[in-house]
Design a protein around this motif. Structure first.
Motif: not given
Length: 291
Positions: A1-3, A42-49, A228-232, A283-291
């Motif tokens: 995951m990333y942002c 679990l360390s907070a040093g490896w977090t995204i938002i 062209g997408l943004k966010g988590w 290979r991963q499947l990831a969910r994106v926010r559209l719109g």
């Protein structure tokens, strides 16, 4: 995951960390409570938002399985991410599925606790382990390393704008230099190609090993940014194949997406070491926010 966001990264210190004695090793270390049961904070040093990175989580479970199984090296690891993990106490429960002469298979789940103290499963893994050092040297491949400009011609998070609040923790722990041709998203001009390429390492100079490769495949900005997408972009499922033990030095990472549909995309990653060998694929499947 990333942002989205390009927070400032830590520079490599004059004294390089070593495998077994680094922040990554300390933050993925598990404590055996009972056979097959491990505790970790679990360390907070490896977090995204505030959410814990999926590759870091995979390395935590990978370390527990390396202790539980008779073989030490991950060959293939498949993970399903069920709920978002948060920094803090967690327990890993492992089961040995099968042991053989060259491969052992196990499963593991990571749990945290809700407000009522009940266990909530965060991630479930099925993995096969072996001995990478025992593999034959014969290689027959059509794969070629990605073409990335020299590190000094690439750009890191410290070359970007001010960090997004709460998003910079994992980036501070990475040496990340992105190919300029995959950085259009950072300039508000995404290419639409669904590609991300970078030089990669840990910020404290620790060389890569099979366990850290589980982090590497999920540590770059997502290809969704160049679409062209943004966010988590949370990971739903991630499968990693570790092909050989990496040579010392920076890694080259290439990630591509060919299909975004219904709010989900796939990401195919290749990791190449300094000797020009393909050391990991995923290979991963990831969910994106559209719109």
């Amino acid at each position: 995951m990333y942002c989205s966001g390009m927070p400032e990264a830590a520079s490599v210190p004059a004294v390089r960390a070593t495998i077994g004695d680094s922040e990554f090793d300390r933050d993925t270390a598990v404590t055996r409570r009972a056979p097959g049961v491990y505790d970790i904070d679990l360390s907070a040093g490896w977090t995204i938002i505030s959410a814990v990175n999926g590759g870091y989580l995979l390395a935590v479970l990978g370390r527990a399985l390396a202790d539980a199984l008779p073989h030490a090296d991950p060959f293939t690891v498949s993970a399903h991410y069920l709920t978002a993990s948060q920094p803090g106490p967690a327990v890993v429960r492992t089961d040995v599925v099968r042991t053989g002469r060259t491969l052992s298979t196990g499963q593991a789940s990571l749990f945290q606790y809700d407000d009522q103290g009940r266990e909530v499963e965060r991630i479930r893994v099925l993995a096969s382990y072996g001995d990478l050092g025992a593999l034959p040297d014969d290689v027959r491949t059509t794969a070629v390393p990605p073409a990335i400009p020299p590190i000094e011609q690439c750009f890191g998070p410290d070359d970007g704008p001010a960090p997004v609040d709460g998003s910079s923790a994992i980036t501070d722990r990475l040496m990340l230099k992105l190919d300029p041709s995959t950085l259009g998203w950072a300039l508000g001009q995404p290419s639409g190609n669904g590609e991300m390429r970078a030089w990669f390492g840990l910020a404290d100079g620790r060389d890569a090993d099979p366990l850290s490769l589980l982090l590497t495949v999920d540590a770059l900005p997502p290809t969704a940014f160049e679409l062209g997408l943004k966010g988590w972009v949370p990971t739903v499922e991630l499968t990693v194949h570790v092909r050989c033990r990496p040579a010392p030095g920076p890694l080259r990472v290439s990630i591509t997406t060919r299909n975004l549909a219904g709010g989900f995309l796939e990401e195919d990653a290749e990791v190449w070491d300094s000797a020009g060998r393909l050391v990991a694929q995923s290979r991963q499947l990831a969910r994106v926010r559209l719109g």
